[in-house]
Design an enzyme around this catalytic site. Structure first.
Site, PDB file in Angstrom:
ATOM      1  N   GLU A  99      -6.020  -0.014 -40.248  1.00 33.92           N
ATOM      2  CA  GLU A  99      -5.771  -0.358 -41.645  1.00 33.92           C
ATOM      3  C   GLU A  99      -4.282  -0.236 -41.932  1.00 33.92           C
ATOM      4  O   GLU A  99      -3.847  -0.320 -43.064  1.00 33.92           O
ATOM      5  CB  GLU A  99      -6.591   0.526 -42.577  1.00 33.92           C
ATOM      6  CG  GLU A  99      -6.368   2.015 -42.406  1.00 33.92           C
ATOM      7  CD  GLU A  99      -7.155   2.833 -43.409  1.00 33.92           C
ATOM      8  OE1 GLU A  99      -6.871   2.726 -44.599  1.00 33.92           O
ATOM      9  OE2 GLU A  99      -8.047   3.586 -42.975  1.00 33.92           O
ATOM     10  N   CYS A 110     -11.166   3.239 -42.640  1.00 31.77           N
ATOM     11  CA  CYS A 110     -11.384   4.000 -41.397  1.00 31.77           C
ATOM     12  C   CYS A 110     -12.569   3.490 -40.591  1.00 31.77           C
ATOM     13  O   CYS A 110     -12.829   3.982 -39.490  1.00 31.77           O
ATOM     14  CB  CYS A 110     -11.605   5.476 -41.706  1.00 31.77           C
ATOM     15  SG  CYS A 110     -10.236   6.230 -42.551  1.00 31.77           S
ATOM     16  N   HIS A 134     -16.626  11.426 -39.230  1.00 33.19           N
ATOM     17  CA  HIS A 134     -15.276  10.962 -39.555  1.00 33.19           C
ATOM     18  C   HIS A 134     -14.551  12.166 -40.168  1.00 33.19           C
ATOM     19  O   HIS A 134     -15.091  12.831 -41.062  1.00 33.19           O
ATOM     20  CB  HIS A 134     -15.333   9.792 -40.535  1.00 33.19           C
ATOM     21  CG  HIS A 134     -13.999   9.503 -41.150  1.00 33.19           C
ATOM     22  ND1 HIS A 134     -12.894   9.203 -40.371  1.00 33.19           N
ATOM     23  CD2 HIS A 134     -13.566   9.501 -42.441  1.00 33.19           C
ATOM     24  CE1 HIS A 134     -11.845   9.021 -41.166  1.00 33.19           C
ATOM     25  NE2 HIS A 134     -12.228   9.200 -42.421  1.00 33.19           N
ATOM     26  N   SER A 162     -13.330   4.121 -46.362  1.00 33.61           N
ATOM     27  CA  SER A 162     -13.308   4.010 -47.818  1.00 33.61           C
ATOM     28  C   SER A 162     -13.495   2.565 -48.243  1.00 33.61           C
ATOM     29  O   SER A 162     -13.252   1.629 -47.486  1.00 33.61           O
ATOM     30  CB  SER A 162     -11.975   4.547 -48.347  1.00 33.61           C
ATOM     31  OG  SER A 162     -12.012   5.950 -48.313  1.00 33.61           O
TER      32      SER A 162
END
Ligand code: HMG
Length: 418
Positions: free
Chosen positions: A83, A115, A250, A342
């Site tokens: 990202e 992510c 994560h 996200s």
């Protein structure tokens, strides 16, 4: 449909500098215990403009191919999950293809969803191989990112940078994935984002934690439904989640893995056939069990605590950390993995540790990679953070590592350390 597919080997790359998290806390006038115990951090990787997502991805991938004697002719797919790419159009993956002189016959692209982008690439590769379309070829999946929130922000102690490169094939000597058991959960939310042109992420920190936990619940329940149907787990004297040898999450900061584990246990405790016999308060207390967290989660967080958030790579750093320490002991045992990006998208999946996991991890030399880093002062970290990212410092790269050397007429030139 081929069933024996997964991760054959992996390698990591990190920036050459790191800052000690207690030094950062003291410089910010914060009790160091907030960062160490409240967030679970120890050290934070600091990337300079020469160590961008391309340089880190190429370094990890070159290390993976070199240390495992991989013939590039085997590769039919190259995906970079990131990202924090370097161009709105040209993917990080094509830079890596060029720098490593990889075959022209590959499918090459970047995958972006915060992510989650690396997991999207891993699943695309796994299902491509499992379907038979790969015709025996392997895939190179790289997760590479630089997590930046900026100086003096709440997110500052949760920054980090690095890359994990994974070879995905029909010889899953590290982790054979349970193809088809995946559970997914996604929602349109503004918990964390980075508007075009901005170097630092915008984040609604506490809301992002809620989104993560809600998405985890959906993804885990989806996986559990399939895993129960295939008798991979069952309701019995132990909960389905307890039947996984380890669960990897994560890890935006290590304490998040503890919150995630509590939430996963709560899903099992609420849905158990015996749930009616306990109260919500008793279930909450049982979900928070420290012994379960210590047994199933804590040992995977060693690398994350020393590197920080690496967005797409964070889950796979946890995998590297776990198998580096326990690869031999976990051989033949099943792991659960939760990916969260996200925005948001999450996926829960599982896999069985291969019998050569310890040997494969020894080749990754993760201790050596971390030991070659240099601890810097907070003053030096702040200087590096404020460098313009179009003009990398003229530092020669370490042997086997790549660095951005210059950007000339919008073209980026990288050099490899001899
Ligand atoms: P904050 O508001 O400064 O911290 O920011 P806090 O007040 O919430 O405190 C943090 C913890 O420290 C708390 O523990 C405190 O009690 C404890 P908790 O209650 O949560 O268990 N604490 C102390 N402990 C010991 N001694 C003390 C002390 N003081 C306080 N003296 C926040 C925290 C995480 C919100 C901030 O760092 C942030 O915004 N980080 C970035 C966002 C983030 O990481 N979100 C995670 C979920 S979203 C995600 O994972 C996706 C992401 O990776 C991006 C992507 O997908 O691309 C971020």
């Amino acid at each position: 449909m081929k069933k024996h597919v997964g991760i054959e080997a992996l390698a990591i790359a990190v920036p050459r500098r790191y800052v000690d998290i207690e030094d950062l806390a003291r410089a910010r006038g914060v009790d160091p215990a907030k960062y160490t115990s409240g967030l679970g951090a120890k050290e934070m990787a600091v990337a300079d403009p020469g160590e961008d997502s391309v340089a880190l991805a190429a370094t990890a991938a070159a290390r993976l191919l070199r240390n495992n004697d991989v013939d590039p002719a085997r590769l039919g797919m190259l995906v970079v999950g990131t990202e924090t790419g370097v161009d709105h159009s040209k993917p990080v993956a094509s830079h890596v293809q060029g720098l490593l002189k990889l075959p022209r016959t590959m499918r090459v692209f970047d995958s972006q969803h915060a992510c989650y982008g690396g997991t999207a690439g891993l699943m695309a590769a796994t299902e491509w191989i499992a379907s038979g379309a790969a015709a025996g070829r392997s895939a190179l999946i790289i997760c590479s990112d630089i997590a930046r929130y900026g100086l003096n922000t709440a997110g500052e102690p949760t920054q980090g940078a690095g890359a994990v490169a994974m070879l995905v094939s029909e010889q899953p000597e590290l982790l054979a994935l349970d193809v088809g058991l995946n559970g997914a959960c996604s929602m349109d939310v503004y918990d964390f984002w980075r508007p075009l042109g901005r170097r630092e992420a915008v984040v609604d920190g506490h809301y992002s934690i809620q989104c993560y936990l809600e998405a985890l619940s959906g993804a885990y329940r989806g996986w559990r439904e399939r895993a129960l149907a295939h008798e991979v787990v069952r309701w019995g004297s132990t909960l389905p989640g307890e039947q996984l040898a380890r669960i990897l999450y994560h890890v935006p900061f290590c304490k998040m893995a503890r919150k995630a584990h509590t939430q996963l246990r709560l899903c099992d405790l609420e849905d158990a056939p015996t749930a009616a016999t306990s109260t919500p308060v008793a279930r909450e207390e049982q979900a928070r069990s420290s012994s379960s967290y210590e047994a199933q989660v804590a040992s995977s967080l060693g690398l994350n605590a020393r590197i920080g958030n690496v967005y797409t790579a964070s889950l796979y750093l946890a995998l590297a950390g776990l198998l580096h320490g326990e690869g031999a002991a976990l051989s033949g045992q099943r792991l659960g993995l939760l990916s969260y990006g996200s925005g948001c998208s999450s996926e829960f999946f599982s896999g069985v540790v291969g019998d050569k996991a310890a040997q494969r991890m020894a080749r990754a030399d993760v201790e050596g990679v971390l030991a070659r880093r240099e601890r810097v002062s907070v003053q030096e970290y702040e200087r590096v953070m404020q460098l313009p990212y179009e003009s990398p410092e003229p530092t020669p790269p370490a042997a086997g590592s790549f660095r951005l050397a210059e950007i000339h007429e919008h073209r980026r030139r990288y050099v490899e350390g001899a």
